[in-house]
Write a protein that holds these residues in place. Structure first.
Motif: not given
Length: 468
Positions: A205-229
């Motif tokens: 349940v927790v995984w389905l709410l907060l997890g993501a398979g890729t950067l583009s599908t994560h709801r909360f990731i910042s642009q700075a962290e996305k660019d860094y990764i």
């Protein structure tokens, strides 16, 4: 080729991913390991303290032979071996997040229904359950590696992915300690299965709410962290890969891949030999009761979990400062793990003092955490795009260690109280660890392989913060 990384944006969603997948591994091992302790409680020595207590508490007990127990302990790995490669292939094509969640649900539900099935249909039913759990659990590590290959910068890989792998130790430690206590209580061994299955469903349940398979599908990731990764993973695609693009021939003829595979086989042989058989050894040879058995069996995994943190920190620190190359680092830490285990197993075969045996046991298992900075993250080094597939391949081969080790013990150890027969088991394990690591030292590598980017249309060019 010189690589320069931009400064890390600090704690972010990549760390959340690492934490969630760490908890996934912990939950998975609660389910995977529980039989190693409960099988002792399910088959107590007749007229022993455990036997009389379980009769008084109306806890079901069985009279399985040593060979039946060995088969039960191995059945999980038969399913695991059969399913690992297909799971990794499916992971290349379908959503890793969803496949991981489905895997956990199946394993958890099977754990919850295990006590009733074994009460009704005996060992055959438990074999079927363990086989099915092996089939479903095989999705875990290919999915974890596939996901983290898109989330972990190379110079943070030891800590992020090593932390996830340390869930093996924590899950094992909790299972051995808690299972021993529960088996020795009025709740009995069935509650171990109810608890482990319930925790697995909660994690899903927790995984389905907060997890993501890729950067583009994560709801909360910042642009700075996305660019860094993204900037640190110039050779990694952020989408599913077509199976027709997979360089099968190059993968199966790659010596570094075979080196990682052999290291994985050797590690699993030693790990599962100790995990599945030491509770029995402690109970029959060292004469500890089931509560002490569970606590003593869990001590090495606590030490391994604690040691994991400084080991991966030091490994990443040395790599980031260019003191060690990635290839040198992987080989050094893998050697600490496997050749250290070789020495420990040889010593274990020739000592008979109970306290010293426990100390050596703790040492062997604890230094095994070094493999999480060795072969266990080497898949992502060799090919970020096919890391999940590589993990599926090596894990399939490595499952043989989990199958053969307990069966080998069943063949060698006729008298479970015989120190001489156990010595053969430990020396054989030492030989396997030595040979497999020697192959890794000679042929292993942490360089990204040319076939990782064989299909240029599937490869993302370098982004900000990464200069090649």
């Amino acid at each position: 080729m010189k690589t320069v990384y931009i400064d890390s944006p600090g704690i972010g969603c990549r760390h959340l991913q690492s934490l969630l997948l760490f908890l996934c591994v912990v939950s998975g091992y609660l389910i995977r390991v529980n039989l190693s302790v409960t099988i002792v409680a399910m088959n107590p020595v007749i007229n022993s303290t455990d036997y009389l207590r379980e009769l008084a508490d109306h806890v079901p007990i069985f009279g399985w032979t040593n060979s039946t127990r060995s088969v039960l302990l191995s059945t999980f790995f038969v399913g695991y071996l059969l399913s690992n490669f297909p799971a990794s292939v499916l992971g290349c094509r379908f959503n890793n997040k969803t496949l991981l969640a489905c895997s956990m649900v199946v394993s958890s539900v099977l754990a919850i229904v295990s006590p009733q099935l074994v009460n009704m249909y005996g060992a055959t039913a438990l074999m079927a359950v363990r086989l099915a759990q092996g089939l479903s659990s095989a999705f875990m590590f290919p999915m974890v590696h596939g996901i983290m290959s898109k989330w972990s910068p190379p110079h943070e890989r030891g800590q992020l992915v090593g932390f996830i792998a340390s869930g093996i130790q924590l899950g094992t430690m909790i299972t051995l300690a808690v299972s021993g206590a529960l088996c020795g209580s009025s709740l009995g061994w069935p509650f171990v299965y109810y608890l482990s299955g319930g925790i697995g469903l909660l994690w899903t349940v927790v995984w389905l709410l907060l997890g993501a398979g890729t950067l583009s599908t994560h709801r909360f990731i910042s642009q700075a962290e996305k660019d860094y990764i993204q900037g640190s993973l110039a050779n990694t695609v952020d989408h599913d890969i077509r199976l027709s693009d997979t360089p099968w021939k190059s993968i199966f003829t790659s010596l570094p891949v075979w080196a990682t595979t052999l290291a994985h086989i050797g590690h699993n042989w030693g790990f599962w030999l100790l995990l599945t058989e030491m509770p029995t050894f402690i109970h029959t040879v060292l004469k500890f009761d089931i509560k002490e058995d569970g606590m003593l069996s869990s001590l090495p995994y606590l030490a391994m979990f604690v040691l994991q943190i400084p080991v991966t920190f030091i490994a990443d620190f040395l790599n980031k400062r260019k003191i060690t190359t990635l290839t040198m680092s992987r080989k050094i830490w893998n050697t600490v793990s496997m050749w250290g285990g070789t020495v420990g197993l040889i010593v274990l075969g020739f000592i008979e003092d109970a306290q010293l045996t426990i100390i050596v046991y703790v040492f062997i298992v604890a230094i095994g955490c070094s493999s999480n900075a060795g072969f266990n993250i080497n898949h992502m080094d060799l090919s970020p795009n096919y890391a999940g597939l590589l993990m599926g391949i090596t894990n399939t081969a490595a499952a043989s260690g989990g199958i053969i080790a307990p069966l080998f013990v069943g063949l060698v150890v006729d008298d479970q109280t015989s120190v001489a027969e156990w010595r053969i088991v430990f020396i054989s394990g030492a030989i396997v660890l030595f040979v497999c690591n020697l192959f890794f030292i000679i042929f292993g590598s942490a360089k990204t392989q040319p076939w990782n980017s064989m299909h240029k249309t599937s490869t993302r060019m370098s982004g900000s913060g990464f200069i090649a």
